[in-house]
Scaffold this active site. Structure first.
Site, PDB file in Angstrom:
ATOM      1  CG  HIS A 261       2.258   5.852   5.720  1.00 43.87           C
ATOM      2  ND1 HIS A 261       1.972   5.689   7.043  1.00 43.87           N
ATOM      3  CD2 HIS A 261       1.464   6.583   5.013  1.00 43.87           C
ATOM      4  CE1 HIS A 261       1.041   6.419   7.284  1.00 43.87           C
ATOM      5  NE2 HIS A 261       0.202   6.749   6.101  1.00 43.87           N
TER       6      HIS A 261
ATOM      7  CB  THR B 232      -6.266   7.910   5.108  1.00 49.30           C
ATOM      8  OG1 THR B 232      -4.909   7.394   5.147  1.00 49.30           O
ATOM      9  CG2 THR B 232      -6.226   9.430   5.811  1.00 49.30           C
ATOM     10  CB  THR B 233      -5.338   2.647   5.244  1.00 47.95           C
ATOM     11  OG1 THR B 233      -4.568   2.682   6.427  1.00 47.95           O
ATOM     12  CG2 THR B 233      -4.257   3.479   4.381  1.00 47.95           C
TER      13      THR B 233
ATOM     14  CG  HIS C 241      -0.693   8.510   1.413  1.00 50.45           C
ATOM     15  ND1 HIS C 241      -1.558   7.409   1.485  1.00 50.45           N
ATOM     16  CD2 HIS C 241      -0.438   8.729   2.669  1.00 50.45           C
ATOM     17  CE1 HIS C 241      -1.939   7.195   2.885  1.00 50.45           C
ATOM     18  NE2 HIS C 241      -1.129   7.709   3.586  1.00 50.45           N
TER      19      HIS C 241
ATOM     20  CG  HIS D 248      -1.731  -1.382   1.295  1.00 59.14           C
ATOM     21  ND1 HIS D 248      -2.722  -1.490   0.607  1.00 59.14           N
ATOM     22  CD2 HIS D 248      -1.645  -2.101   2.530  1.00 59.14           C
ATOM     23  CE1 HIS D 248      -3.249  -2.949   1.039  1.00 59.14           C
ATOM     24  NE2 HIS D 248      -2.701  -3.181   2.076  1.00 59.14           N
TER      25      HIS D 248
ATOM     26  CG  HIS E 211       0.035  10.542   6.394  1.00 63.02           C
ATOM     27  ND1 HIS E 211      -0.957  10.059   5.835  1.00 63.02           N
ATOM     28  CD2 HIS E 211      -0.512  11.888   6.227  1.00 63.02           C
ATOM     29  CE1 HIS E 211      -1.868  10.701   5.379  1.00 63.02           C
ATOM     30  NE2 HIS E 211      -1.337  11.812   5.522  1.00 63.02           N
TER      31      HIS E 211
HETATM   32 ZN    ZN Z   1      -1.245   7.843   5.367  1.00 57.96          ZN
END
Ligand code: ZN
Ligand code: NAG
Ligand code: NAG
Length: 303
Positions: free
Chosen positions: A115, A225-226, A117, A87, A140
């Site tokens: 991590h 958000t996941t 995005h 992801h 994040h």
């Molecule tokens: Zn995130």
């Protein structure tokens, strides 16, 4: 969540629950299995205080008394590892204590992981948007409440996690503070299931990844958000941006998902505010009229 050392049966049971909670075993993604379908398997993703959001400056309540976030240990080199979890490129702290506190946070929080995005092109990639503007990448940094017994418990507490987010903007020059990370990306191109496939990073200070003296942020309460989208996150989205070159960003776009496709556009679309209030620790309008001087009921509701 590899930091947890099961010592007792109770801890083992808790670990099992966390595995379910964070959905390491159930497939989800950003394409056919994308965000609009998450709530079918993960009901919390269909709740009303979800992240990310679009931050609209004209609706932000600037509050002087929020103050600055104190970042502890951000200036000390620490030990980390990176992996492609299908992801994102996720960096876990293996040794070193890094905390945030103050800045209106309801406690002291320890950094667990960070991590990214990003998008397939520079016109998208960030999860949060500001006045509708999207950015090519967002990082994040996820912290958990130190007064919680462990990360698993923090996931069940309102305000159990504090996430801070930074937007990237494209610069001509490479941002060499990211060399330690980007140089390892070719070793994690493919998704591999399991923490043992993590690659150690050269030691560096987390603060090196951030803008100099970041201090202006937006604040709201939302979710992961996941999946599993737990609504337990105190969000601080910073105004100061991080430089990254097109070449550096292209290295992230070479990573692959568990299906063997390109790992990109790994951002969730913005979610409805549903009456939530976004605050800021700076005067968004850049005048001296702090909105906190005005009476406002909706604002107090959030405290
Ligand atoms: Zn995130
Ligand atoms: C927050 O940090 C900035 C930059 O370091 C500083 O100028 C400002 O005075 C600080 N604000 C407070 C309330 O401490
Ligand atoms: C970021 O990039 C811009 C434009 O390429 C440049 O002007 C600025 O100095 C850079 N900032 C830092 C902190 O390197």
């Amino acid at each position: 969540m590899g930091e947890i050392q099961p010592r007792t049966c109770a801890a083992l049971l808790l670990l099992a629950l966390i595995q379910v909670n964070t959905a390491t075993s159930v497939h989800w993604g950003y394409e056919n299995d994308g965000p609009s379908r998450w709530s079918k398997i993960f009901p919390l993703c269909g709740e009303t205080r979800q992240s990310p959001i679009n931050i609209v400056n004209s609706k932000v309540y600037a509050r002087q008394k929020i103050g600055n976030i104190t970042m502890i240990g951000y200036d000390k080199p620490i030990t980390m590892k990176i992996r492609n979890n299908g992801h994102t490129a996720r960096i876990d702290i293996t040794r070193g204590d890094v905390f945030i506190t103050n800045g209106g946070l309801p406690g002291k929080y320890k950094l667990l992981q960070l991590h990214f995005h990003w998008g397939s092109d520079n016109g998208k990639g960030s999860e949060h948007t500001i006045n509708g503007e999207r950015f090519p990448m967002e990082v994040h940094l996820v912290h958990y409440l130190t007064s919680a017994a462990n990360v698993g418990e923090a996931l069940t507490l309102p305000g159990g996690l504090a996430a801070i987010g930074f937007m990237f903007e494209i610069s001509e020059d490479d941002n060499n503070e990211y060399d330690n990370i980007i140089s390892k990306l070719p070793q994690i191109t493919e998704y591999r299931d399991g923490d043992i496939f993590s690659v150690p990073l050269a030691e560096f200070a987390i603060g090196d990844l951030l803008p100099n003296n970041p201090c202006h942020f937006y604040r709201y309460f939302g979710s992961l958000t996941t999946p599993s989208c737990n609504e337990i996150v105190v969000w601080s989205v910073f105004k100061e941006k991080i430089n990254i070159s097109e070449r550096q960003l292209s290295e992230f776009r070479k990573l692959m998902t568990s299906e063997g496709g390109h790992l990109q556009n790994n951002f969730r679309p913005v979610q409805p505010l549903n009456g939530r209030v976004v605050q800021a620790n700076f005067n968004v309008a850049d005048t001296d009229d702090w909105l906190e001087e005005k009476e406002n009921d909706g604002m107090e509701k959030e405290e």
